[in-house]
Design an enzyme around this catalytic site. Structure first.
Site, mmCIF file in Angstrom:
data_model
loop_
_atom_site.group_PDB
_atom_site.id
_atom_site.type_symbol
_atom_site.label_atom_id
_atom_site.label_comp_id
_atom_site.label_asym_id
_atom_site.label_seq_id
_atom_site.Cartn_x
_atom_site.Cartn_y
_atom_site.Cartn_z
ATOM 1 N N MET A 17 3.804 9.293 -1.542
ATOM 2 C CA MET A 17 2.978 8.164 -1.980
ATOM 3 C C MET A 17 3.566 7.401 -3.172
ATOM 4 O O MET A 17 2.828 6.859 -3.982
ATOM 5 C CB MET A 17 1.564 8.658 -2.314
ATOM 6 C CG MET A 17 0.868 9.338 -1.152
ATOM 7 S SD MET A 17 0.771 8.278 0.304
ATOM 8 C CE MET A 17 -0.486 7.133 -0.248
ATOM 9 N N LEU A 49 6.923 4.724 -4.537
ATOM 10 C CA LEU A 49 8.090 3.925 -4.165
ATOM 11 C C LEU A 49 9.348 4.644 -4.641
ATOM 12 O O LEU A 49 9.377 5.199 -5.739
ATOM 13 C CB LEU A 49 8.017 2.549 -4.822
ATOM 14 C CG LEU A 49 6.994 1.584 -4.233
ATOM 15 C CD1 LEU A 49 7.012 0.278 -5.019
ATOM 16 C CD2 LEU A 49 7.274 1.319 -2.766
ATOM 17 N N HIS A 82 5.389 4.819 8.658
ATOM 18 C CA HIS A 82 4.255 4.066 8.128
ATOM 19 C C HIS A 82 3.247 3.808 9.253
ATOM 20 O O HIS A 82 3.643 3.405 10.351
ATOM 21 C CB HIS A 82 4.759 2.734 7.546
ATOM 22 C CG HIS A 82 3.678 1.933 6.906
ATOM 23 N ND1 HIS A 82 3.198 2.212 5.642
ATOM 24 C CD2 HIS A 82 2.955 0.881 7.364
ATOM 25 C CE1 HIS A 82 2.229 1.360 5.350
ATOM 26 N NE2 HIS A 82 2.063 0.536 6.371
HETATM 27 C C1 GRF Z 1 1.173 9.470 7.768
HETATM 28 O O1 GRF Z 1 0.171 8.780 8.443
HETATM 29 C C2 GRF Z 1 2.327 8.560 7.441
HETATM 30 O O2 GRF Z 1 2.460 7.488 8.321
HETATM 31 C C3 GRF Z 1 1.951 8.037 6.085
HETATM 32 O O3 GRF Z 1 1.320 9.111 5.445
HETATM 33 C C4 GRF Z 1 0.713 9.953 6.418
HETATM 34 C C5 GRF Z 1 1.139 11.354 6.123
HETATM 35 O O4 GRF Z 1 0.440 12.277 6.897
HETATM 36 N N1 GRF Z 1 3.109 7.527 5.399
HETATM 37 P P1 GRF Z 1 0.789 13.832 6.815
HETATM 38 O O5 GRF Z 1 0.715 14.222 5.327
HETATM 39 O O6 GRF Z 1 2.150 14.017 7.385
HETATM 40 O O7 GRF Z 1 -0.275 14.525 7.596
#
Ligand code: GRF
Length: 191
Positions: free
Chosen positions: A91, A93, A110
């Site tokens: 989460m 950059l 994403h």
């Molecule tokens: C996923 O939906 C991905 O696209 C986004 O963050 C989420 C992570 O899910 N970037 P997880 O932690 O792998 O369950």
């Protein structure tokens, strides 16, 4: 043997699928060398322990500036001779401290059809817009937010009675299939 580093901040369902795909050989001749996590409370750390994947967890608040923890991360990536950095729900950059030495070697997943719904809560953004379609994008990471070169996209239909939970489940199912295929393909091309 190719070496992956996975970056994650939360649940880590994609991390778990990737590690298992490496174990079963679906992702060939590869090792998940390290999990990098910026949240000491994240569930993904428990998963790394369970699956015997080494991890580096840090709390960004304890660093004076971003470049400092990113320097630490780069030294871990270098020590482990990482071929590909896989962002899976990380989460933050990626700053230039990591990007410069690892450009073209960092990919992200994403939950939207980029360039639509960049940034936080892409699923919520699509629902709020009453869109009929959203999806999943895997792309290279550059210095923008969700702007790097697109590698693969897949559409997901938003039904009329769709809830956030049902849409997230559908998106995750697609992600879990797509990410391992793309990782395999990239590593094969670079073998
Ligand atoms: C996923 O939906 C991905 O696209 C986004 O963050 C989420 C992570 O899910 N970037 P997880 O932690 O792998 O369950």
């Amino acid at each position: 043997m190719k070496k992956l580093a996975v970056f994650a901040s939360g649940t880590g369902s994609n991390f778990e699928v990737i590690v298992n795909a490496v174990k079963t050989g679906e992702i060939k001749d590869t090792e998940v060398a390290i999990l990098i996590c910026d949240n000491p409370d994240a569930k993904v750390i428990e998963t790394a322990k369970k699956l015997n994947v080494p991890y580096f967890v840090f709390d960004p608040k304890t660093y004076h500036k971003k470049a400092n923890y990113e320097k630490r991360i780069v030294s871990i990536l270098d020590e482990n001779q990482i071929d590909l950095v896989v962002l899976a729900g990380y989460m933050r950059l990626i700053g230039k401290t990591i990007l410069n030495p690892y450009e073209q070697r960092i990919i992200n997943i994403h939950p939207s059809l980029l360039p639509k719904y960049k940034g936080l809560d892409a699923v919520g953004q699509a629902l709020k817009a009453n869109d009929h379609i959203t999806g999943v994008t895997i792309h290279y990471v550059d210095n923008g937010m969700d702007t790097g070169m697109i590698i693969k996209q897949k559409e997901v239909t938003i039904e009329r009675n769709e809830t956030r939970a049902s849409l997230e489940t559908k998106i995750h199912q697609i992600e879990h299939q797509m990410y391992k295929q793309v990782i395999n393909q990239i590593l094969k091309e670079r073998a």
